[in-house]
Enzyme design. Structure first.
Site, PDB file in Angstrom:
ATOM      1  N   CYS A 264       0.546  -1.332   0.284  1.00 31.74           N
ATOM      2  CA  CYS A 264      -0.303   0.061  -0.187  1.00 31.74           C
ATOM      3  C   CYS A 264       1.117   1.396  -0.090  1.00 31.74           C
ATOM      4  CB  CYS A 264      -0.918  -0.580   1.766  1.00 31.74           C
ATOM      5  SG  CYS A 264      -2.630   1.133   1.232  1.00 31.74           S
ATOM      6  N   HIS A 354      -3.709  -5.055   0.124  1.00 33.57           N
ATOM      7  CA  HIS A 354      -3.324  -5.756   1.584  1.00 33.57           C
ATOM      8  C   HIS A 354      -3.802  -6.864   1.155  1.00 33.57           C
ATOM      9  CE1 HIS A 354      -4.390  -1.800   3.535  1.00 33.57           C
ATOM     10  NE2 HIS A 354      -3.747  -1.467   2.364  1.00 33.57           N
ATOM     11  N   GLU A 356      -2.546  -9.408   3.901  1.00 34.35           N
ATOM     12  CA  GLU A 356      -2.679  -9.523   5.284  1.00 34.35           C
ATOM     13  C   GLU A 356      -4.726  -9.706   5.484  1.00 34.35           C
ATOM     14  OE1 GLU A 356      -4.907  -5.889   5.416  1.00 34.35           O
ATOM     15  OE2 GLU A 356      -2.498  -6.156   4.652  1.00 34.35           O
TER      16      GLU A 356
END
Length: 397
Positions: A264, A354, A356
């Site tokens: 990001c 992202h 995660e």
């Protein structure tokens, strides 16, 4: 609770929407952005990347699962304001501890409900992200000209360096799960708690550092003051062009050929460290359903996004940089925006989204494995394999 208290939303171009207070009664200003995620609102609210932004939820029903104590991505709610259409009257989840409205009120977040968020989103898509104010109770009773002036007086997002406002004030360590394989210095530009957890699951001891950390501090973040095996730059808010300190630190990492992974905001900073430009998107990408293509494998991933700036460049483009060749490795399929960079001569890569997956799809979890491979000695130019599509964490097995 602030039900049935009149509220008004005022955009900087003068358009207004009326509704009822949701959360704290009062006033707030920020940048109006919209999120297309249909779930995961708690992770959105606690994502530091949303600092100084008023988030408009495109999903019509918000708050259905209430608010719990487990899904926080940081220690607090960061959004400047919250805009929903139909808030849940009664939450329904065994994990819920209180309503979303109660949590917004407790943390001082001014919101508005009953807004035609579809019309508001279409307006932002046509006119672009802009400053906005949400006013409720006595604040909403002021004249329209006064409210509009309050909105237009708010700082714009361009040129703002916000990472230091959301970063950890002190370093801390997230220990490896099981045997420690590698150590990583993670520069917190607005990091989400799930990110070091995903690294730890792969046997990585993570030392999280403030955004103001010097290059010397980064280089001493390994065990007992040694150099780390890798460096990670997180997501975060603000204009990457203003992050001159972090860019200089990253250039020092590249010069020393320490394996680097950024997501990001970290992707944008890698771009600027390499000599790419960055620019403000018209309305940004926010949500958990953004399609991205990995140009090396031609695999399409559904990914989680939250960014209003992007790196310039074209799909597959290779450039000469002060650190060797670099290429655009990923692109967004909705608009062709650069979604990833890969260095071909130094061990560094980054993505704009992202991986995660908190909250969001798990398609991109394998990128943490690529970072492990990079620290294990695999050249960055060879970080493409047929098995790269599988996240090795237990949750996604």
């Amino acid at each position: 609770m602030s039900a049935r208290v009149p509220a008004v939303l005022v955009l900087e171009d003068g358009r207004t929407f009326r509704g009822e207070a949701y959360g704290r009664v009062g006033e707030t200003v920020g940048e109006a952005v919209f999120s297309t995620g249909m779930t995961g609102y708690q992770e959105t609210l606690t994502d530091p990347s949303y600092h100084r932004q008023v988030v408009v939820m495109t999903a019509p029903h918000v708050g259905n699962t209430g608010y719990n104590d487990e899904d926080q991505e940081s220690s607090r709610i960061w959004v400047a304001g919250y805009v929903v259409r139909d808030p849940a009257r009664v939450p329904s989840s065994w994990r819920s501890r209180r309503t979303l409205a109660e949590e917004l009120d407790a943390q001082g977040v001014v919101g508005i409900s009953g807004v035609d968020t579809r019309a508001l989103t279409r307006h932002l898509r046509e006119r672009g992200a802009m400053r906005v104010g949400v006013f409720s109770g006595p604040a909403a009773a002021r004249g329209g000209a006064e409210l509009l002036e309050a909105v237009r007086s708010a700082p714009a997002m361009e040129g703002t360096d916000l990472a230091s406002l959301v970063s950890t004030p002190q370093p801390y360590v997230v220990p490896a799960v099981g045997e420690r394989r590698f150590s990583v210095a993670a520069v917190d530009l607005g990091i989400k708690s799930m990110t070091p957890q995903r690294l730890a699951e792969r046997g990585i001891e993570v030392t999280v550092l403030p955004s103001t950390a010097s290059l010397e501090q980064v280089l001493a973040a390994g065990p007992d003051g040694s150099a780390p095996d890798g460096v990670f730059f997180s997501n975060g808010p603000g204009d990457p062009a203003a992050a001159t300190h972090e860019i200089e630190v990253l250039q020092g990492v590249l010069e020393r050929r320490i394996p680097f992974f950024g997501i990001c905001y970290g992707n944008q900073l890698l771009g600027r460290a390499l000599g790419y430009g960055t620019y403000k998107l018209k309305y940004g990408h926010r949500g958990i359903n953004q399609p991205v293509m990995d140009l090396a494998t031609r695999k399409v991933e559904v990914t989680a996004h939250n960014h209003g700036f992007a790196v310039d460049g074209r799909a597959g483009e290779v450039r000469d940089t002060p650190y060797g060749r670099a290429e655009v490795s990923h692109v967004g399929l909705n608009d062709g925006v650069v979604e990833g960079l890969r260095c071909l001569d130094v061990p560094a890569f980054s993505v704009q989204y992202h991986p995660e997956a908190a909250a969001g799809p798990h398609d991109a979890g394998y990128l943490f494995d690529r970072f492990v491979d990079l620290m294990g000695g695999t050249p960055a130019a060879e970080l493409v394999d047929a098995t790269g599509a599988t996240d090795t964490t237990e949750e996604n097995a």
